[in-house]
Write a protein that holds these residues in place. Sequence first.
Motif, PDB file in Angstrom:
ATOM      1  N   UNK A 126      56.956  50.001  50.491  1.00 23.75           N
ATOM      2  CA  UNK A 126      57.148  49.464  49.156  1.00 23.75           C
ATOM      3  C   UNK A 126      56.644  48.027  49.138  1.00 23.75           C
ATOM      4  N   UNK A 127      55.880  47.689  48.113  1.00 19.26           N
ATOM      5  CA  UNK A 127      55.251  46.380  48.039  1.00 19.26           C
ATOM      6  C   UNK A 127      55.931  45.461  47.041  1.00 19.26           C
ATOM      7  N   UNK A 128      55.912  44.165  47.370  1.00 17.06           N
ATOM      8  CA  UNK A 128      56.299  43.150  46.420  1.00 17.06           C
ATOM      9  C   UNK A 128      55.129  42.804  45.513  1.00 17.06           C
ATOM     10  N   UNK A 129      55.362  41.877  44.571  1.00 22.24           N
ATOM     11  CA  UNK A 129      54.312  41.481  43.636  1.00 22.24           C
ATOM     12  C   UNK A 129      53.344  40.460  44.223  1.00 22.24           C
ATOM     13  N   UNK A 130      53.667  39.937  45.402  1.00 25.86           N
ATOM     14  CA  UNK A 130      52.724  39.075  46.090  1.00 25.86           C
ATOM     15  C   UNK A 130      52.886  37.597  45.791  1.00 25.86           C
ATOM     16  N   UNK A 131      52.279  36.785  46.653  1.00 21.11           N
ATOM     17  CA  UNK A 131      52.146  35.347  46.454  1.00 21.11           C
ATOM     18  C   UNK A 131      50.668  35.033  46.329  1.00 21.11           C
ATOM     19  N   UNK A 132      50.302  34.409  45.218  1.00 19.54           N
ATOM     20  CA  UNK A 132      48.900  34.017  45.004  1.00 19.54           C
ATOM     21  C   UNK A 132      48.709  32.646  45.622  1.00 19.54           C
ATOM     22  N   UNK A 133      47.911  32.567  46.687  1.00 14.12           N
ATOM     23  CA  UNK A 133      47.647  31.301  47.382  1.00 14.12           C
ATOM     24  C   UNK A 133      46.242  30.832  47.040  1.00 14.12           C
ATOM     25  N   UNK A 134      46.158  29.605  46.537  1.00 14.11           N
ATOM     26  CA  UNK A 134      44.865  29.003  46.201  1.00 14.11           C
ATOM     27  C   UNK A 134      44.661  27.776  47.071  1.00 14.11           C
ATOM     28  N   UNK A 135      43.508  27.696  47.710  1.00 13.28           N
ATOM     29  CA  UNK A 135      43.173  26.567  48.586  1.00 13.28           C
ATOM     30  C   UNK A 135      42.087  25.735  47.913  1.00 13.28           C
ATOM     31  N   UNK A 136      42.368  24.445  47.747  1.00 11.98           N
ATOM     32  CA  UNK A 136      41.395  23.548  47.089  1.00 11.98           C
ATOM     33  C   UNK A 136      40.610  22.747  48.122  1.00 11.98           C
ATOM     34  N   UNK A 138      40.109  38.429  46.425  1.00 11.92           N
ATOM     35  CA  UNK A 138      39.746  38.821  45.068  1.00 11.92           C
ATOM     36  C   UNK A 138      38.720  39.956  45.079  1.00 11.92           C
ATOM     37  N   UNK A 139      39.025  41.036  44.386  1.00 15.15           N
ATOM     38  CA  UNK A 139      38.108  42.153  44.289  1.00 15.15           C
ATOM     39  C   UNK A 139      38.064  43.062  45.493  1.00 15.15           C
ATOM     40  N   UNK A 140      38.974  42.871  46.437  1.00 17.63           N
ATOM     41  CA  UNK A 140      38.994  43.668  47.667  1.00 17.63           C
ATOM     42  C   UNK A 140      40.297  44.443  47.797  1.00 17.63           C
ATOM     43  N   UNK A 141      40.315  45.404  48.712  1.00 19.58           N
ATOM     44  CA  UNK A 141      41.552  46.075  49.059  1.00 19.58           C
ATOM     45  C   UNK A 141      42.359  45.232  50.027  1.00 19.58           C
ATOM     46  N   UNK A 142      43.655  45.419  50.075  1.00 18.45           N
ATOM     47  CA  UNK A 142      44.482  44.664  51.027  1.00 18.45           C
ATOM     48  C   UNK A 142      44.090  44.926  52.476  1.00 18.45           C
ATOM     49  N   UNK A 143      44.170  43.880  53.297  1.00 21.29           N
ATOM     50  CA  UNK A 143      43.889  43.966  54.731  1.00 21.29           C
ATOM     51  C   UNK A 143      45.178  43.681  55.503  1.00 21.29           C
ATOM     52  N   UNK A 155      41.075  31.374  52.951  1.00 26.11           N
ATOM     53  CA  UNK A 155      42.442  31.921  52.979  1.00 26.11           C
ATOM     54  C   UNK A 155      42.990  32.137  51.570  1.00 26.11           C
ATOM     55  N   UNK A 156      42.255  31.707  50.568  1.00 26.33           N
ATOM     56  CA  UNK A 156      42.674  31.944  49.192  1.00 26.33           C
ATOM     57  C   UNK A 156      42.724  33.438  48.932  1.00 26.33           C
ATOM     58  N   UNK A 157      43.889  33.927  48.512  1.00 27.35           N
ATOM     59  CA  UNK A 157      44.071  35.366  48.355  1.00 27.35           C
ATOM     60  C   UNK A 157      45.454  35.637  47.794  1.00 27.35           C
ATOM     61  N   UNK A 158      45.684  36.915  47.493  1.00 23.39           N
ATOM     62  CA  UNK A 158      47.026  37.401  47.166  1.00 23.39           C
ATOM     63  C   UNK A 158      47.634  37.931  48.460  1.00 23.39           C
TER      64      UNK A 158
END
Lengths: 115, 114
Positions: free
Chosen positions: A105-115, A39-44, A85-88
Motif C-alpha cells: 500500500x502506497x502513501x501519497x508521497x513527498x515531492x522533493x525539489x532541489x534548486x 517526473x514522467x517515469x515509473x517508481x524505482x 534527486x528531484x522526484x516524488x
Amino acid sequence: DAGVTQSPTHLIKTRGQQVTLRCSPKSGHDTVSWYQQALGQGPQFIFQYYEEEERQRGNFPDRFSGHQFPNYSSELNVNALLLGDSALYLCASSSMARYSNQPQHFGDGTRLSIL
Amino acid sequence: AQSVTQLDSNVSVSEGTPVLLRCNYSSSYSPSLFWYVQHPNKGLQLLLKYTSAATLVKGINGFEAEFKKSETSFHLTKPSAHMSDAAEYFCVVSETGTASKLTFGTGTRLQVTL
C-alpha cells in the motif's frame, strides 16, 4: 483505519544539503519500502526495511540511507543532494507474514525539489 | 531478473468504449503481477493483483486482467471507459512474494475523451 502517511508533502532544498523524509505504515504492516519516481517515469525501488534492518536495496548510491523504528515507521535520508534527486518519493507498506497475500500500500508521497 | 514492458506510453479512448492497456513481463520465477493507478499528484492505488490463483483477475472500478503465461502477458481491460479513469497506469511485477521489491513499467497514460 489510517493508510500509509508520509511527511512532509512538499520540500525544497538546495544542492549539497541533506533531507529526511518520514513514513508511517498502514496499521498491521511491518515492512516499509521506499521508491523514487522521477517526473514522467515509473517508481524505482530504493530499499526495504523489516525488523529495523535493510533487507533489500535497489541501484542507489550510499547517499541514500534509511532507518526503521520499533513502531515500524521509517525515515529516508538523502545526503549531498543533487539536482537529479528531484522526484516524488513514495513509501509503501506491507506485511512480511509468511502466508500474507496482501499487496503493498502506497502513501501519497513527498515531492522533493532541489534548486 | 524481473522486468515489465508496457507497450503503449499513451492510450486515448472515448467515454463508453473499451480500454486495453498492454503489459508483458519477464521473470525467472513464478511472478506476482499487479496493476496500479496514479492520479495527478497522488500516490499509487492498487487496481488488481495476480498471485498464482485464477488467471482472470477482477479488480476495482470494473477493471480486470488476464495472466497468460505462454505469452508472458498481463493486459488490463475495462469494458466501458469513464472520464474518471483518466490517469497513469503502471504494470508491476514482484518475484518472491507480494511484500518484496516491486519492479514497475514505464507507465501508460490513459486519456478519456467525450
